[in-house]
Design a protein around this motif. Structure first.
Motif, PDB file in Angstrom:
ATOM      1  N   GLY A  29       0.802  -1.216   0.000  1.00  0.00           N
ATOM      2  CA  GLY A  29       0.000   0.000   0.000  1.00  0.00           C
ATOM      3  C   GLY A  29       0.834   1.263   0.000  1.00  0.00           C
ATOM      4  O   GLY A  29       2.029   1.255   0.319  1.00  0.00           O
ATOM      5  N   ILE A  30       0.193   2.346  -0.366  1.00  0.00           N
ATOM      6  CA  ILE A  30       0.767   3.687  -0.317  1.00  0.00           C
ATOM      7  C   ILE A  30      -0.369   4.634   0.043  1.00  0.00           C
ATOM      8  O   ILE A  30      -1.502   4.456  -0.415  1.00  0.00           O
ATOM      9  CB  ILE A  30       1.434   4.096  -1.653  1.00  0.00           C
ATOM     10  N   ALA A  31      -0.053   5.627   0.865  1.00  0.00           N
ATOM     11  CA  ALA A  31      -1.078   6.590   1.263  1.00  0.00           C
ATOM     12  C   ALA A  31      -0.440   7.943   1.516  1.00  0.00           C
ATOM     13  O   ALA A  31       0.706   8.030   1.984  1.00  0.00           O
ATOM     14  CB  ALA A  31      -1.788   6.126   2.540  1.00  0.00           C
ATOM     15  N   VAL A  32      -1.191   8.983   1.210  1.00  0.00           N
ATOM     16  CA  VAL A  32      -0.757  10.319   1.604  1.00  0.00           C
ATOM     17  C   VAL A  32      -0.715  10.324   3.127  1.00  0.00           C
ATOM     18  O   VAL A  32      -1.619   9.807   3.789  1.00  0.00           O
ATOM     19  CB  VAL A  32      -1.730  11.392   1.067  1.00  0.00           C
ATOM     20  N   ASP A  33       0.338  10.870   3.680  1.00  0.00           N
ATOM     21  CA  ASP A  33       0.495  10.924   5.134  1.00  0.00           C
ATOM     22  C   ASP A  33      -0.633  11.753   5.738  1.00  0.00           C
ATOM     23  O   ASP A  33      -0.757  12.939   5.450  1.00  0.00           O
ATOM     24  CB  ASP A  33       1.851  11.541   5.476  1.00  0.00           C
ATOM     25  N   ARG A  34      -1.457  11.134   6.557  1.00  0.00           N
ATOM     26  CA  ARG A  34      -2.618  11.831   7.134  1.00  0.00           C
ATOM     27  C   ARG A  34      -2.209  12.957   8.088  1.00  0.00           C
ATOM     28  O   ARG A  34      -3.011  13.807   8.420  1.00  0.00           O
ATOM     29  CB  ARG A  34      -3.557  10.842   7.812  1.00  0.00           C
ATOM     30  N   ASP A  35      -0.927  12.970   8.523  1.00  0.00           N
ATOM     31  CA  ASP A  35      -0.439  14.036   9.396  1.00  0.00           C
ATOM     32  C   ASP A  35       0.184  15.192   8.620  1.00  0.00           C
ATOM     33  O   ASP A  35       0.732  16.121   9.219  1.00  0.00           O
ATOM     34  CB  ASP A  35       0.578  13.468  10.396  1.00  0.00           C
ATOM     35  N   ASP A  36       0.128  15.125   7.301  1.00  0.00           N
ATOM     36  CA  ASP A  36       0.694  16.179   6.452  1.00  0.00           C
ATOM     37  C   ASP A  36      -0.447  16.955   5.785  1.00  0.00           C
ATOM     38  O   ASP A  36      -1.005  16.505   4.783  1.00  0.00           O
ATOM     39  CB  ASP A  36       1.603  15.558   5.387  1.00  0.00           C
ATOM     40  N   PRO A  37      -0.802  18.125   6.317  1.00  0.00           N
ATOM     41  CA  PRO A  37      -1.917  18.883   5.746  1.00  0.00           C
ATOM     42  C   PRO A  37      -1.667  19.349   4.311  1.00  0.00           C
ATOM     43  O   PRO A  37      -2.618  19.604   3.572  1.00  0.00           O
ATOM     44  CB  PRO A  37      -2.073  20.066   6.696  1.00  0.00           C
ATOM     45  N   THR A  38      -0.405  19.421   3.883  1.00  0.00           N
ATOM     46  CA  THR A  38      -0.100  19.834   2.517  1.00  0.00           C
ATOM     47  C   THR A  38      -0.275  18.684   1.520  1.00  0.00           C
ATOM     48  O   THR A  38      -0.281  18.912   0.314  1.00  0.00           O
ATOM     49  CB  THR A  38       1.348  20.350   2.401  1.00  0.00           C
ATOM     50  N   LYS A  39      -0.368  17.468   2.015  1.00  0.00           N
ATOM     51  CA  LYS A  39      -0.490  16.254   1.191  1.00  0.00           C
ATOM     52  C   LYS A  39       0.692  16.075   0.240  1.00  0.00           C
ATOM     53  O   LYS A  39       0.561  15.492  -0.839  1.00  0.00           O
ATOM     54  CB  LYS A  39      -1.808  16.241   0.425  1.00  0.00           C
ATOM     55  N   LYS A  40       1.863  16.544   0.650  1.00  0.00           N
ATOM     56  CA  LYS A  40       3.052  16.412  -0.185  1.00  0.00           C
ATOM     57  C   LYS A  40       3.846  15.146   0.110  1.00  0.00           C
ATOM     58  O   LYS A  40       4.735  14.786  -0.638  1.00  0.00           O
ATOM     59  CB  LYS A  40       3.954  17.635  -0.012  1.00  0.00           C
ATOM     60  N   LYS A  41       3.511  14.468   1.213  1.00  0.00           N
ATOM     61  CA  LYS A  41       4.273  13.297   1.634  1.00  0.00           C
ATOM     62  C   LYS A  41       3.387  12.050   1.606  1.00  0.00           C
ATOM     63  O   LYS A  41       2.269  12.058   2.119  1.00  0.00           O
ATOM     64  CB  LYS A  41       4.808  13.535   3.045  1.00  0.00           C
ATOM     65  N   LYS A  77       3.590   9.433  -8.404  1.00  0.00           N
ATOM     66  CA  LYS A  77       3.939  10.404  -9.442  1.00  0.00           C
ATOM     67  C   LYS A  77       2.701  10.968 -10.129  1.00  0.00           C
ATOM     68  O   LYS A  77       2.710  12.113 -10.581  1.00  0.00           O
ATOM     69  CB  LYS A  77       4.883   9.775 -10.476  1.00  0.00           C
ATOM     70  N   GLU A  78       1.634  10.191 -10.211  1.00  0.00           N
ATOM     71  CA  GLU A  78       0.383  10.649 -10.821  1.00  0.00           C
ATOM     72  C   GLU A  78      -0.466  11.487  -9.859  1.00  0.00           C
ATOM     73  O   GLU A  78      -1.342  12.224 -10.301  1.00  0.00           O
ATOM     74  CB  GLU A  78      -0.444   9.452 -11.297  1.00  0.00           C
ATOM     75  N   HIS A  79      -0.201  11.369  -8.582  1.00  0.00           N
ATOM     76  CA  HIS A  79      -0.977  12.114  -7.585  1.00  0.00           C
ATOM     77  C   HIS A  79      -0.632  13.599  -7.705  1.00  0.00           C
ATOM     78  O   HIS A  79       0.538  13.959  -7.861  1.00  0.00           O
ATOM     79  CB  HIS A  79      -0.657  11.594  -6.184  1.00  0.00           C
ATOM     80  N   PRO A  80      -1.609  14.478  -7.635  1.00  0.00           N
ATOM     81  CA  PRO A  80      -1.344  15.897  -7.887  1.00  0.00           C
ATOM     82  C   PRO A  80      -0.510  16.628  -6.831  1.00  0.00           C
ATOM     83  O   PRO A  80       0.043  17.684  -7.131  1.00  0.00           O
ATOM     84  CB  PRO A  80      -2.748  16.508  -7.967  1.00  0.00           C
ATOM     85  N   THR A  81      -0.387  16.090  -5.627  1.00  0.00           N
ATOM     86  CA  THR A  81       0.311  16.856  -4.582  1.00  0.00           C
ATOM     87  C   THR A  81       1.585  16.206  -4.052  1.00  0.00           C
ATOM     88  O   THR A  81       2.414  16.888  -3.458  1.00  0.00           O
ATOM     89  CB  THR A  81      -0.625  17.125  -3.382  1.00  0.00           C
ATOM     90  N   ILE A  82       1.762  14.925  -4.226  1.00  0.00           N
ATOM     91  CA  ILE A  82       2.886  14.215  -3.596  1.00  0.00           C
ATOM     92  C   ILE A  82       4.225  14.645  -4.192  1.00  0.00           C
ATOM     93  O   ILE A  82       4.401  14.671  -5.402  1.00  0.00           O
ATOM     94  CB  ILE A  82       2.713  12.687  -3.725  1.00  0.00           C
ATOM     95  N   GLU A  83       5.159  14.967  -3.300  1.00  0.00           N
ATOM     96  CA  GLU A  83       6.512  15.343  -3.697  1.00  0.00           C
ATOM     97  C   GLU A  83       7.568  14.375  -3.188  1.00  0.00           C
ATOM     98  O   GLU A  83       8.667  14.325  -3.714  1.00  0.00           O
ATOM     99  CB  GLU A  83       6.835  16.755  -3.201  1.00  0.00           C
ATOM    100  N   LYS A  84       7.239  13.636  -2.139  1.00  0.00           N
ATOM    101  CA  LYS A  84       8.201  12.664  -1.628  1.00  0.00           C
ATOM    102  C   LYS A  84       7.468  11.479  -1.012  1.00  0.00           C
ATOM    103  O   LYS A  84       6.319  11.585  -0.588  1.00  0.00           O
ATOM    104  CB  LYS A  84       9.150  13.296  -0.613  1.00  0.00           C
TER     105      LYS A  84
END
Length: 171
Positions: free
Chosen positions: A71-83, A113-120
């Motif tokens: 699995g992979i998920a945007v970190d729920r503790d990151d309000p910017t959704k970059k992680k 890479k397809e997700h609009p906000t993830i940077e790392k």
């Protein structure tokens, strides 16, 4: 062996539950959760895992038989959704050592890479899990830090963290 990887949908919750509980029973030392906790989850809980846009769970199949998950998920503790966080990777013992983790990493990185906000992307593992260390470093993840942790099986061991940057940070 004919291997397929696919992203699960809400309708696949029973397969997810079966493989996840099997993984927690057979290899409890590699997870940050445990069988007792997740076996008590309801159908709604499992379906909720498969609904969010900000995560993806993939199942590996040998023909039609589930043999692993990741699995992979945007970190729920990151309000910017970059992680994003990689989590829950597991393969049946007979499927290990055949390069299948390559498929798992490729799918999750492509999703990020397809997700609009993830940077790392962040991944971590118990210090004794050398297979995980080898796999993530093979895909370009770089060590960032380690933390002491009490794992669900009650043992104390370091949790080793790595990061992969997939987009340049905004200035």
């Amino acid at each position: 062996m004919s291997i397929l990887i696919k992203r699960l949908s809400e309708n696949d919750w029973r397969e997810l539950r079966a493989i996840r509980l099997k993984a927690l029973q057979l290899d409890p030392a590699v997870f940050s959760s445990n069988y007792q906790k997740e076996s008590a989850m309801t159908e709604t809980d499992w379906k909720n895992w498969l609904q969010p846009e900000d995560q993806a769970i993939f199942m590996l199949y040998d023909n039609t038989r589930p043999i692993g998950m990741t699995g992979i998920a945007v970190d729920r503790d990151d309000p910017t959704k970059k992680k994003a966080i990689l989590w829950g990777s597991w393969l049946e013992s007979q499927a290990r050592g055949k390069g299948l983790s390559e498929m798992m990493y490729r799918e999750r990185i492509a999703w990020a890479k397809e997700h609009p906000t993830i940077e790392k992307i962040i991944v971590s593992h118990r210090s004794s899990n050398l297979r995980s260390k080898h796999a993530n470093q093979k895909h370009g993840f770089l060590f960032t830090h380690k933390e002491n942790k009490v794992w669900p099986d009650g043992t104390h061991d370091e949790n080793i963290f790595y990061e992969l940057r997939i987009k340049h940070l905004s200035s």
